[in-house]
Structures are given as C-alpha cells and as structure tokens.
Motif scaffolding. Structure first.
Motif, PDB file in Angstrom:
ATOM      1  N   HIS A 171      -2.562  -6.256 -27.307  1.00 30.06           N
ATOM      2  CA  HIS A 171      -1.525  -6.619 -28.279  1.00 30.06           C
ATOM      3  C   HIS A 171      -0.580  -7.631 -27.646  1.00 30.06           C
ATOM      4  N   PHE A 172      -0.028  -8.492 -28.510  1.00 32.09           N
ATOM      5  CA  PHE A 172       0.962  -9.474 -28.083  1.00 32.09           C
ATOM      6  C   PHE A 172       1.956  -9.659 -29.213  1.00 32.09           C
ATOM      7  N   GLN A 173       3.246  -9.768 -28.857  1.00 30.50           N
ATOM      8  CA  GLN A 173       4.272 -10.034 -29.863  1.00 30.50           C
ATOM      9  C   GLN A 173       5.405 -10.835 -29.258  1.00 30.50           C
ATOM     10  N   SER A 174       5.772 -11.931 -29.921  1.00 30.09           N
ATOM     11  CA  SER A 174       6.984 -12.678 -29.560  1.00 30.09           C
ATOM     12  C   SER A 174       8.149 -12.071 -30.306  1.00 30.09           C
ATOM     13  N   ILE A 175       9.290 -11.986 -29.630  1.00 25.89           N
ATOM     14  CA  ILE A 175      10.482 -11.387 -30.223  1.00 25.89           C
ATOM     15  C   ILE A 175      11.653 -12.332 -30.001  1.00 25.89           C
ATOM     16  N   GLY A 176      12.299 -12.726 -31.086  1.00 25.69           N
ATOM     17  CA  GLY A 176      13.488 -13.562 -30.999  1.00 25.69           C
ATOM     18  C   GLY A 176      14.724 -12.733 -31.277  1.00 25.69           C
ATOM     19  N   GLU A 177      15.664 -12.746 -30.326  1.00 26.43           N
ATOM     20  CA  GLU A 177      16.939 -12.038 -30.508  1.00 26.43           C
ATOM     21  C   GLU A 177      18.051 -13.009 -30.149  1.00 26.43           C
ATOM     22  N   GLY A 178      18.631 -13.608 -31.181  1.00 24.89           N
ATOM     23  CA  GLY A 178      19.651 -14.631 -30.938  1.00 24.89           C
ATOM     24  C   GLY A 178      18.993 -15.829 -30.269  1.00 24.89           C
ATOM     25  N   ILE A 179      19.511 -16.214 -29.115  1.00 22.08           N
ATOM     26  CA  ILE A 179      18.924 -17.349 -28.402  1.00 22.08           C
ATOM     27  C   ILE A 179      17.895 -16.909 -27.358  1.00 22.08           C
ATOM     28  N   MET A 180      17.670 -15.609 -27.239  1.00 26.24           N
ATOM     29  CA  MET A 180      16.722 -15.085 -26.252  1.00 26.24           C
ATOM     30  C   MET A 180      15.353 -14.859 -26.895  1.00 26.24           C
ATOM     31  N   TRP A 181      14.320 -15.196 -26.151  1.00 22.79           N
ATOM     32  CA  TRP A 181      12.944 -14.955 -26.601  1.00 22.79           C
ATOM     33  C   TRP A 181      12.217 -14.107 -25.576  1.00 22.79           C
ATOM     34  N   TYR A 182      11.539 -13.092 -26.082  1.00 21.52           N
ATOM     35  CA  TYR A 182      10.773 -12.178 -25.240  1.00 21.52           C
ATOM     36  C   TYR A 182       9.336 -12.152 -25.750  1.00 21.52           C
ATOM     37  N   LYS A 183       8.428 -11.832 -24.858  1.00 18.22           N
ATOM     38  CA  LYS A 183       7.032 -11.649 -25.224  1.00 18.22           C
ATOM     39  C   LYS A 183       6.592 -10.293 -24.688  1.00 18.22           C
ATOM     40  N   HIS A 184       6.090  -9.451 -25.586  1.00 22.45           N
ATOM     41  CA  HIS A 184       5.595  -8.133 -25.188  1.00 22.45           C
ATOM     42  C   HIS A 184       4.066  -8.155 -25.198  1.00 22.45           C
ATOM     43  N   PHE A 185       3.478  -7.539 -24.183  1.00 25.05           N
ATOM     44  CA  PHE A 185       2.034  -7.482 -24.035  1.00 25.05           C
ATOM     45  C   PHE A 185       1.587  -6.060 -23.737  1.00 25.05           C
ATOM     46  N   ASN A 186       0.475  -5.656 -24.311  1.00 23.24           N
ATOM     47  CA  ASN A 186      -0.299  -4.509 -23.857  1.00 23.24           C
ATOM     48  C   ASN A 186      -1.634  -5.083 -23.425  1.00 23.24           C
ATOM     49  N   PHE A 187      -2.096  -4.667 -22.258  1.00 22.72           N
ATOM     50  CA  PHE A 187      -3.392  -5.133 -21.791  1.00 22.72           C
ATOM     51  C   PHE A 187      -4.025  -4.072 -20.906  1.00 22.72           C
ATOM     52  N   THR A 188      -5.315  -4.172 -20.774  1.00 27.70           N
ATOM     53  CA  THR A 188      -6.045  -3.208 -19.964  1.00 27.70           C
ATOM     54  C   THR A 188      -6.471  -3.849 -18.650  1.00 27.70           C
ATOM     55  N   THR A 189      -6.610  -2.986 -17.645  1.00 32.32           N
ATOM     56  CA  THR A 189      -7.073  -3.406 -16.326  1.00 32.32           C
ATOM     57  C   THR A 189      -8.190  -2.460 -15.912  1.00 32.32           C
ATOM     58  N   LYS A 190      -8.876  -2.841 -14.850  1.00 32.10           N
ATOM     59  CA  LYS A 190      -9.898  -1.970 -14.287  1.00 32.10           C
ATOM     60  C   LYS A 190      -9.906  -2.151 -12.775  1.00 32.10           C
ATOM     61  N   THR A 191     -10.415  -1.160 -12.104  1.00 32.14           N
ATOM     62  CA  THR A 191     -10.596  -1.260 -10.659  1.00 32.14           C
ATOM     63  C   THR A 191     -12.092  -1.366 -10.388  1.00 32.14           C
ATOM     64  N   LYS A 192     -12.445  -1.655  -9.156  1.00 31.65           N
ATOM     65  CA  LYS A 192     -13.864  -1.748  -8.777  1.00 31.65           C
ATOM     66  C   LYS A 192     -14.589  -0.432  -9.040  1.00 31.65           C
ATOM     67  N   ASP A 193     -13.839   0.681  -8.982  1.00 33.08           N
ATOM     68  CA  ASP A 193     -14.421   2.006  -9.235  1.00 33.08           C
ATOM     69  C   ASP A 193     -14.653   2.270 -10.719  1.00 33.08           C
ATOM     70  N   GLY A 194     -14.247   1.331 -11.581  1.00 36.08           N
ATOM     71  CA  GLY A 194     -14.437   1.493 -13.016  1.00 36.08           C
ATOM     72  C   GLY A 194     -13.309   2.205 -13.723  1.00 36.08           C
ATOM     73  N   ILE A 195     -12.214   2.492 -13.015  1.00 37.36           N
ATOM     74  CA  ILE A 195     -11.072   3.168 -13.630  1.00 37.36           C
ATOM     75  C   ILE A 195     -10.279   2.148 -14.442  1.00 37.36           C
ATOM     76  N   GLU A 196     -10.020   2.478 -15.717  1.00 39.88           N
ATOM     77  CA  GLU A 196      -9.260   1.593 -16.595  1.00 39.88           C
ATOM     78  C   GLU A 196      -7.863   2.150 -16.805  1.00 39.88           C
ATOM     79  N   ASP A 197      -6.885   1.237 -16.855  1.00 35.92           N
ATOM     80  CA  ASP A 197      -5.499   1.618 -17.105  1.00 35.92           C
ATOM     81  C   ASP A 197      -4.884   0.682 -18.128  1.00 35.92           C
TER      82      ASP A 197
END
Length: 180
Positions: free
Chosen positions: A62-88
């Motif tokens: 997921h990705f979302q840009s957020i505008g609050e006044g003059i400030m801009w933020y970007k929120h991300f959800n993303f997945t990762t993995k390790t060599k052992d196959g563990i996902e977070d």
C-alpha cells in the motif's frame, strides 16, 4: 513542418515520446521500491543484520500521499523476506521537505494485527494500510483532512503507443499545425 511533427512524436532513437498509464505506474513503483530498498539497507546496517539475517525488499502493498497544510507525507506498507524465507510486514513514513528532499520519519517492522488510526490514509481511500499502534510513531495522518482537488484522481491515459495511437496523434498534430 514534417520534422516538427516527427520530433513531437518520437525520441531520436525512434521510440514514441508518450507512454501509457501502465508504464508510468510501473516506473513510479520501481522508483518507490528503490527508495524503500535503500531505507531497508540502512535499517539492516543500524540493526546489525547481515547475510542470512538481513531483510530483502519483496513488494509494496500500500502507498498513500498525505497533505497536511504545507507538509506532505508518504505512508507505505511493504513486505520483506530473509534468506531463510521469513516474511515480515513493514511500515514507513517519508516526509517531503521544502527542497523536495525525502526524509524517513518512521521505518519499522509491524505485526499484521497492528492498526493505528490514520485519517490521511482512511480519508483518501487506503483503508487497508497498517500503521503502528502507537500514534506518536508517525507524524502524518493525524489531521482529519482530505487531499486537495480530490486526491489527484483523473481520467486514465489511454495511450498505448500502438500504431493507431501514433497515427491519431500525428493526425491531431497535423490538424493543429494546419499540415495535410
């Protein structure tokens, strides 16, 4: 005038100058993925995770840009993995500074049951975005505001780069410049 029309339609190497929405989306996704990979590399270094223990970027959820006044933020959800196959699952908040520099405010691993409240994501249609439970873990999204001008939603670009699209664009340019 023929040269002007050809230069408007094609790059010097012969590729068409315009691109489809799919190409733009893919390029944008690739750029965001590279940024998140760089942040993940820093996270690995800071937490002394090397070799099989190091996280590798997998996918943006997921990705979302957020505008609050003059400030801009970007929120991300993303997945990762390790060599052992563990996902977070990870959450990142990136703040856009006045000079367009991006600064990571928050970068953390979260559990799939965490669901901190964020007006910025909810009000702009990204209800499935997961946030840290602690509200002070991220800066953007605490104001109950909406994206200006409808959040940038627009009519899709139907350009595909097909011969028909190029021919139609050439006809449009010939009409504009009064060339037959």
């Amino acid at each position: 005038m023929e040269i002007v029309i050809k230069k408007a339609l094609y790059w010097p190497d012969g590729r068409t100058r315009r691109c489809s929405d799919n190409q733009v989306v893919e390029h944008t996704r690739e750029q965001k993925s590279l940024m998140l990979q760089a942040l993940l590399d820093t996270y690995n270094e800071d937490h002394k995770l090397f070799g099989d223990d190091a996280y590798e970027f997998k996918d943006i959820l997921h990705f979302q840009s957020i505008g609050e006044g003059i400030m801009w933020y970007k929120h991300f959800n993303f997945t990762t993995k390790t060599k052992d196959g563990i996902e977070d699952l990870f959450f990142a908040e990136v703040k856009e500074e006045r000079d367009n520099e991006l600064v990571a405010n928050t970068f953390c691993k979260i559990e799939s049951n965490e669901n901190g409240h964020c007006y910025g994501c909810i009000n702009n249609g990204t209800m499935d975005m997961k946030h840290p439970d602690k509200a002070d873990a991220y800066s953007g999204g605490h104001l109950d505001v909406h994206m200006p001008f409808g959040g940038g939603r627009r009519r899709p670009n139907t350009w595909t780069g097909s011969k028909e699209d190029v021919a139609a664009e050439e006809a449009r340019l010939r009409y504009i410049y009064g060339v037959k």
